[in-house]
Write an enzyme that holds these catalytic residues in place. Structure first.
Site, mmCIF file in Angstrom:
data_model
loop_
_atom_site.group_PDB
_atom_site.id
_atom_site.type_symbol
_atom_site.label_atom_id
_atom_site.label_comp_id
_atom_site.label_asym_id
_atom_site.label_seq_id
_atom_site.Cartn_x
_atom_site.Cartn_y
_atom_site.Cartn_z
ATOM 1 C CB SER A 135 45.137 36.179 35.661
ATOM 2 O OG SER A 135 46.016 35.102 35.832
ATOM 3 C CE LYS A 161 48.496 35.963 33.803
ATOM 4 N NZ LYS A 161 49.352 37.037 34.339
ATOM 5 C CG LEU A 162 43.561 30.339 29.088
ATOM 6 C CD1 LEU A 162 43.409 29.185 28.077
ATOM 7 C CD2 LEU A 162 42.338 30.419 29.995
ATOM 8 C CE LYS A 163 48.811 32.862 36.554
ATOM 9 N NZ LYS A 163 50.123 33.543 36.595
ATOM 10 C CG ASP A 188 51.785 33.869 33.588
ATOM 11 O OD1 ASP A 188 52.954 33.472 33.414
ATOM 12 O OD2 ASP A 188 51.455 34.653 34.497
ATOM 13 C CD GLU A 213 52.323 37.034 32.492
ATOM 14 O OE1 GLU A 213 51.177 37.121 31.979
ATOM 15 O OE2 GLU A 213 52.534 37.340 33.683
ATOM 16 C CG ASP A 238 55.437 38.184 35.893
ATOM 17 O OD1 ASP A 238 56.089 38.795 36.752
ATOM 18 O OD2 ASP A 238 54.319 37.675 36.174
ATOM 19 C CE LYS A 262 52.828 40.000 38.286
ATOM 20 N NZ LYS A 262 53.138 38.571 38.520
ATOM 21 N N GLY A 290 49.230 41.639 38.396
ATOM 22 C CA GLY A 290 48.580 41.567 39.708
ATOM 23 C C GLY A 290 49.196 40.436 40.508
ATOM 24 C CG LEU A 292 46.522 36.111 43.418
ATOM 25 C CD1 LEU A 292 46.823 34.736 44.029
ATOM 26 C CD2 LEU A 292 45.340 35.991 42.454
HETATM 27 O O1 OSB Z 1 52.303 35.466 37.198
HETATM 28 O O2 OSB Z 1 51.039 37.142 36.954
HETATM 29 C C1 OSB Z 1 51.396 36.179 37.631
HETATM 30 C C2 OSB Z 1 49.115 35.718 40.684
HETATM 31 C C3 OSB Z 1 50.059 35.434 41.649
HETATM 32 C C4 OSB Z 1 51.384 35.351 41.304
HETATM 33 C C5 OSB Z 1 51.785 35.563 39.985
HETATM 34 C C6 OSB Z 1 50.854 35.880 39.012
HETATM 35 C C7 OSB Z 1 49.489 35.923 39.367
HETATM 36 C C8 OSB Z 1 48.407 36.170 38.404
HETATM 37 C C9 OSB Z 1 47.094 36.678 38.925
HETATM 38 O O3 OSB Z 1 48.491 35.935 37.229
HETATM 39 C C10 OSB Z 1 47.005 38.150 38.824
HETATM 40 C C11 OSB Z 1 45.842 38.730 39.568
HETATM 41 O O4 OSB Z 1 44.715 38.538 39.113
HETATM 42 O O5 OSB Z 1 46.054 39.394 40.608
HETATM 43 MG MG MG Z 2 52.925 36.196 35.307
#
Ligand code: OSB
Ligand code: MG
Length: 367
Positions: A135, A161-163, A188, A213, A238, A262, A290, A292
Site C-alpha cells: 500500500s 495499491k495507491l492511496k 484506496d 477500496e 474496508d 481487518k 493492514g 501499519l
Molecule cells: O485503509 O487500508 C487502509 C493504513 C492505515 C490505516 C488504514 C489503511 C492503511 C493502509 C496501509 O492502507 C496498510 C499497511 O501497509 O499496513
Molecule cells: Mg483501506
C-alpha cells in the site's frame, strides 16, 4: 481458562517514512500491546487503534480507557472457555471494536500457546505461502509514485495499491498503469469521495483496477451500492464493514464485491471468521488489510490470511518496509511476493525482543 493478569503497554515506534492517506499523515506510531496470562502462559496482541480518530473513532486513549475502566474488571479473575464467552462478557460495551479485538486477539494467542498449536490451526486455516501486496501512501509527485510502484514490483509484491483523494487520483493511476501495464493495481480512497463524484470515479474504469477500496463514507453502504451500479471496477469495502451482519447487508445490496478484512476493525478473530464465512457464501473474495502494525500484529494477520476465502494479496508486506527495528526477533519478510506463516513457536509464532520492548516502553498498566 482463568485470566490471572491483563497488561497494556504503549511504545512509540517511528515509521521509516510518513504514511499519507486522505484522512491524514502518520509517522510516529503509538503501538499498544496487550497480554493476557493464565497459569503461567501469556498471550500477546497488538491493537490497531490510531494516534488520531481519522480512520475510525477509536484512539490509543479511548482504547486504554475502555479496557481499563470497563473490560479489565470483567476479565481478570474470570474464566472463559471460548472466545464466544469472552466476547459475551464484553458485549455490554457498544462499539469500541478495536479495543475489544485487542483483548480477544490476546486470548486466541494464549489459547493456542496453551494447546501448543500455531494460531492458524486454531482458526481453521491451512499453512500456505501468503501472497502479499503493498500500500503506497500519497506522494509529493507522480514521478515518485511511479518509482515506488516500480520498485515494489521489482521486490516481488503481487499487487500495488495507491492511496487516492480528490486531486490525487487519475494522474498517478494513469502514470503507474502506463509504466506497469501488467500488474494488479488498486486504489484506496479512505472515504474521500461522495456520490456526486460517481462520474469522476467512473474514469478509473479504463485503468483495469482490481478494485477501488472504500471510495465513499465510512458509515455508508447504500451509496456504495448506487456507485457500484455506475462503475465497472469492483468496489472493495474496508471502513464500512464492522461485523458479519454488515458484510451480509453490504453484499446483499451489492455495495461492493470484495472485502478488506481487518481483525481489529471487526472486533477480533471470532468476528473475522464470521465475516470470512459470510463473504465466502456470497462468493466475494477477501484480503487481509493492514494498519501499519509492528511484527506482532503483522504475524496475527498472516495467520488469519491462511483461511480459504483470502483469495487476493493482503497488506501484509515486509516488516522491514516499515521499521528500522521491529519489536520481534524474527524477520517477517516477503520473499518473491509471499510471506510464510510465522511458526517459531505456538500461537502467533513470533517472539518479542524483550530488552528492546522494555527500553522503549513509555507506559505500562496491569490488572
Ligand atoms: O485503509 O487500508 C487502509 C493504513 C492505515 C490505516 C488504514 C489503511 C492503511 C493502509 C496501509 O492502507 C496498510 C499497511 O501497509 O499496513
Ligand atoms: Mg483501506
Amino acid at each position: 481458562m482463568r485470566i490471572d493478569r491483563l497488561e497494556l503497554r504503549e511504545l512509540p515506534l517511528r515509521l521509516k517514512f510518513p504514511f499519507r492517506t486522505s484522512f491524514g499523515v502518520e509517522q510516529d506510531r503509538r503501538i499498544v500491546l496487550a497480554s493476557l496470562s493464565s497459569d503461567g502462559v501469556t498471550g500477546l496482541s497488538e491493537s490497531v487503534v490510531g494516534e488520531f480518530p481519522g480512520y475510525a473513532y477509536e484512539t490509543v486513549e479511548t482504547a486504554w480507557h475502555v479496557i481499563r475502566d470497563f473490560m479489565a474488571p470483567r476479565i481478570v479473575g474470570h474464566s472463559f472457555a471460548t472466545a464466544e464467552e469472552l466476547m459475551q462478557a464484553l458485549s455490554f460495551i457498544r462499539g469500541h471494536d478495536m479495543a475489544k479485538a485487542t483483548i480477544e486477539m490476546a486470548w486466541w494467542d494464549l489459547r493456542a500457546r496453551q494447546l501448543g498449536v500455531p494460531l492458524f490451526e486454531l482458526l481453521g486455516g491451512t499453512d500456505r505461502p501468503i501472497p502479499v501486496g503493498i500500500s503506497l501512501g500519497i506522494q509529493d509527485s507522480v514521478e515518485e509514485t511511479v518509482e515506488l510502484a516500480r520498485a515494489s514490483v521489482e521486490q516481488g509484491y503481487n499487487r500495488v495499491k495507491l492511496k487516492i483523494e480528490p486531486g490525487w487520483d487519475l494522474a498517478p493511476v494513469a502514470a503507474v498503469r502506463a509504466a506497469l501495464p501488467g500488474i494488479s493495481l488498486t486504489v484506496d480512497a479512505n472515504s474521500a469521495y461522495g456520490l456526486t463524484d460517481a462520474g469522476h470515479l467512473a474514469q478509473l474504469d479504463e485503468f483495469g483496477l482490481t478494485y477501488i477500496e472504500q471510495p465513499l463514507a465510512y458509515n455508508d453502504i447504500l451509496d456504495h451500492a448506487t456507485l457500484q451500479r455506475q462503475i465497472r471496477t469492483a468496489i472493495c469495502l474496508d471502513e464500512s464493514i464492522h461485523s458479519a451482519s454488515d458484510a451480509r447487508k453490504a453484499l446483499s445490496i451489492q455495495a461492493g464485491r470484495i472485502i478488506n478484512l481487518k481483525v481489529g476493525r471487526v472486533g477480533g478473530f471470532r468476528a473475522a471468521l464470521a465475516v470470512h464465512d459470510v463473504a465466502q457464501s456470497f462468493g466475494a473474495p477477501l484480503w487481509c488489510g493492514g494498519m501499519l502494525e509492528s511484527g506482532v500484529g503483522r504475524a496475527a494477520n498472516l495467520h488469519l490470511s491462511t483461511l480459504p476465502n483470502f483469495r487476493l494479496p493482503g497488506d501484509t508486506s515486509s516488516s522491514s518496509r516499515y521499521w528500522d527495528q521491529d519489536l520481534i526477533n524474527e524477520p517477517l519478510e516477503a520473499v518473491n511476493g509471499v510471506q510464510r506463516v510465522p511458526q517459531s513457536g505456538p500461537g502467533i509464532g513470533v517472539t518479542l525482543n524483550q530488552e528492546y520492548v522494555e527500553r522503549i516502553t513509555t507506559r505500562v498498566e496491569a490488572w
